[in-house]
Design an enzyme around this catalytic site. Structure first.
Site, PDB file in Angstrom:
ATOM      1  N   TYR A  73     -16.405  33.053  -3.624  1.00  0.00           N
ATOM      2  CA  TYR A  73     -16.766  34.453  -3.358  1.00  0.00           C
ATOM      3  C   TYR A  73     -16.446  34.853  -1.930  1.00  0.00           C
ATOM      4  CZ  TYR A  73     -20.811  31.623  -2.065  1.00  0.00           C
ATOM      5  OH  TYR A  73     -21.590  30.625  -1.553  1.00  0.00           O
ATOM      6  N   LYS A  74     -15.978  33.892  -1.102  1.00  0.00           N
ATOM      7  CA  LYS A  74     -15.625  34.224   0.285  1.00  0.00           C
ATOM      8  C   LYS A  74     -14.170  34.706   0.303  1.00  0.00           C
ATOM      9  CE  LYS A  74     -19.297  31.298   2.055  1.00  0.00           C
ATOM     10  NZ  LYS A  74     -19.726  29.921   2.264  1.00  0.00           N
ATOM     11  N   PHE A 103     -22.978  23.676   7.132  1.00  0.00           N
ATOM     12  CA  PHE A 103     -23.851  24.730   6.606  1.00  0.00           C
ATOM     13  C   PHE A 103     -25.166  24.093   6.144  1.00  0.00           C
ATOM     14  CE2 PHE A 103     -25.084  27.800   3.268  1.00  0.00           C
ATOM     15  CZ  PHE A 103     -25.023  28.969   4.003  1.00  0.00           C
ATOM     16  N   ASP A 159     -15.910  19.975   2.463  1.00  0.00           N
ATOM     17  CA  ASP A 159     -16.349  21.280   1.983  1.00  0.00           C
ATOM     18  C   ASP A 159     -15.365  22.309   2.532  1.00  0.00           C
ATOM     19  OD1 ASP A 159     -17.532  23.774   1.573  1.00  0.00           O
ATOM     20  OD2 ASP A 159     -19.549  22.906   1.593  1.00  0.00           O
ATOM     21  N   ARG A 194     -20.337  37.621  14.009  1.00  0.00           N
ATOM     22  CA  ARG A 194     -19.238  36.911  13.349  1.00  0.00           C
ATOM     23  C   ARG A 194     -18.313  37.897  12.654  1.00  0.00           C
ATOM     24  NH1 ARG A 194     -20.310  32.644   8.475  1.00  0.00           N
ATOM     25  NH2 ARG A 194     -20.923  34.579   7.475  1.00  0.00           N
TER      26      ARG A 194
HETATM   27  C1  LIG Z   1     -21.184  29.616   1.769  1.00  0.00           C
HETATM   28  C2  LIG Z   1     -21.497  28.158   1.832  1.00  0.00           C
HETATM   29  C3  LIG Z   1     -22.394  27.556   0.934  1.00  0.00           C
HETATM   30  C4  LIG Z   1     -23.150  28.364  -0.078  1.00  0.00           C
HETATM   31  O1  LIG Z   1     -23.525  27.586  -1.183  1.00  0.00           O
HETATM   32  P1  LIG Z   1     -23.909  28.280  -2.564  1.00  0.00           P
HETATM   33  O2  LIG Z   1     -24.522  27.193  -3.348  1.00  0.00           O
HETATM   34  O3  LIG Z   1     -22.634  28.814  -3.159  1.00  0.00           O
HETATM   35  O4  LIG Z   1     -24.857  29.391  -2.269  1.00  0.00           O
HETATM   36  C5  LIG Z   1     -22.569  26.187   1.014  1.00  0.00           C
HETATM   37  N1  LIG Z   1     -21.918  25.445   1.933  1.00  0.00           N
HETATM   38  C6  LIG Z   1     -21.063  25.996   2.823  1.00  0.00           C
HETATM   39  C7  LIG Z   1     -20.362  25.137   3.800  1.00  0.00           C
HETATM   40  C8  LIG Z   1     -20.846  27.369   2.812  1.00  0.00           C
HETATM   41  O5  LIG Z   1     -20.036  27.923   3.700  1.00  0.00           O
END
Ligand SMILES: *Cc1c(COP(=O)(O)O)cnc(C)c1O
Length: 400
Positions: free
Chosen positions: A212-213, A116, A187, A359
């Site tokens: 939150y996912k 990400f 992660d 998605r």
């Molecule tokens: C959703 C997601 C994030 C989001 O990071 P926030 O700091 O919570 O906004 C970061 N890394 C990955 C791999 C994600 O899927």
């Protein structure tokens, strides 16, 4: 299998608008039914009545560790090894900064192009700030294992690719990282609550993720960080805030890290969000993650089969083999953004990821096979009748 899946399905524990089919729990989970009244009570009775006494009386200060243990049970982390707080981007930064301190002579951070962007951006920012000649090396997801050389200080990988759903072998890559002398950071943003994870068995030094996912903690819910217990006493926290201090209320002049994973705390915890999350996590009470995985695969396989049979306009970009796929399925379509908007207009909620990916997330706690079939009915209608081809659906919104 049927009875197990029936036990797994718990739509009644979520508030889902009538008629909506929610295929976006991989991005923002829906509202668990128990949350609104619990949060309202917390606000009225704890904050409202107890005010500052709530920190002790209502256990607010212990919440980041208490909720950390609840998350830990879902990802195979022992009690006391996870603390909640901040956002995932911050936790990535903390893990990577500590990892680089553990390997001062090595200068490469290895990640992959499926990671990400925020994780990669945080690594870039840290490296620039350290100014010690580190390099962020980004390779193709398939090449990660081969690229773990003895130059690598830390391997920083998101287990499930946010675009394609491609799943990395957590145990295998961790083993290779360790064989090469590198520190392993996972992660688990798209893993926690989506697939069985055994953090402790993997042996990784750090694991981070958001809530939150798939964990349904609500927008802005805090992130988690795991540190392998045997190394915790030697970890140098990059963000040395007062609540990561060994004795925050001694108000000492200098920083001394807490003895355990609490050293990864920074400042005041988000008590309202943690209360929502703590309540949301109760929907996992008797969920067997292997059963969840089996149900998620069944839903995803059905979706792929139906889409490929009925929607020839779309091309599967997720791995076809369910064993190397997370709990989401992605299809490429040139007009993917507009098509997702057209679906959303009919209450079939998926999302779009640049450049052309549609998605869909599969969450067996509140989705069943009828939902999947009905979603594909609408998708087929949208594509066959070009319902996406109107200016209203082509106009790109701020959040996609
Ligand atoms: C959703 C997601 C994030 C989001 O990071 P926030 O700091 O919570 O906004 C970061 N890394 C990955 C791999 C994600 O899927």
């Amino acid at each position: 299998m049927t009875t197990k899946n029936a036990a797994l399905l718990r739509k009644d524990q979520f508030i889902l608008p009538d008629g909506m089919i929610y295929l976006d729990g991989n991005s923002l989970g829906p509202l668990p039914r128990a949350v609104p009244s619990r949060v309202a009570a917390m606000v009225a009775d704890e904050w409202g009545e107890h005010l500052i006494k709530g920190w002790n009386l209502d256990g607010w200060m212990g919440q980041p560790m208490r909720v950390g243990d609840m998350v830990g049970r879902l990802i195979g982390a022992p009690s006391g090894s996870i603390v909640m707080g901040d956002t995932l981007s911050i936790k990535v930064y903390q893990a990577l900064a500590s990892a680089l301190k553990m390997r001062p002579k090595r200068k490469v951070v290895l990640s992959d192009s499926g990671n990400f962007p925020s994780d990669l951006y945080m690594a870039e920012g840290l490296i620039a700030h350290l100014d010690q000649g580190h390099e962020l090396r980004i390779v193709a997801p398939e090449d990660v294992a081969a690229e773990i050389t003895d130059e690598v200080a830390a391997v920083m990988i998101t287990q499930v690719d946010y675009r394609t759903g491609r799943l990395h072998d957590m145990a295998g890559i961790t083993k290779q990282a360790h064989a090469a002398g590198a520190v392993m950071i996972w992660d688990l943003a798209h893993s926690a609550g989506a697939i069985p994870v055994d953090v402790a068995a993997s042996g990784c030094e750090f694991a981070v993720g958001c809530t939150y996912k798939y964990l349904n903690g609500g927008p802005g819910a805090p992130a988690f960080i795991y540190v392998r217990p045997d190394i915790t006493p030697d970890i140098a926290p990059a963000l040395s805030g007062w609540l990561g201090h060994d004795a925050p209320f001694a108000f000492e002049q200098g920083y001394r890290p807490a003895k355990d994973v609490e050293r990864m705390r920074v400042g005041t915890p988000p008590v309202l969000q943690l209360t929502a999350l703590e309540t949301a996590l109760s929907v996992w009470n008797d969920v067997d993650m292997q059963d969840l995985r089996a149900a998620s695969i069944a839903l995803s396989e059905l979706f792929i089969a139906e889409v490929e049979a009925r929607c020839p306009q779309l091309t599967l970009v997720s791995p076809r083999d369910p064993l190397v796929r997370g709990s989401q399925v992605s299809f490429a379509f040139e007009n993917g953004y507009a098509a997702i908007q057209a679906l959303i207009a009919q209450d079939i909620i998926g999302d779009f990821r640049s450049p052309n990916i549609m998605r869909f997330g599969f969450t067996p706690l509140y989705l069943d096979t009828n939902d999947v079939r009905r979603a594909v009915d609408v998708l087929q209608d949208v594509l066959e009748n070009r319902l996406w081809d109107v200016p209203e659906f082509r106009a790109v919104k701020r959040v996609t």
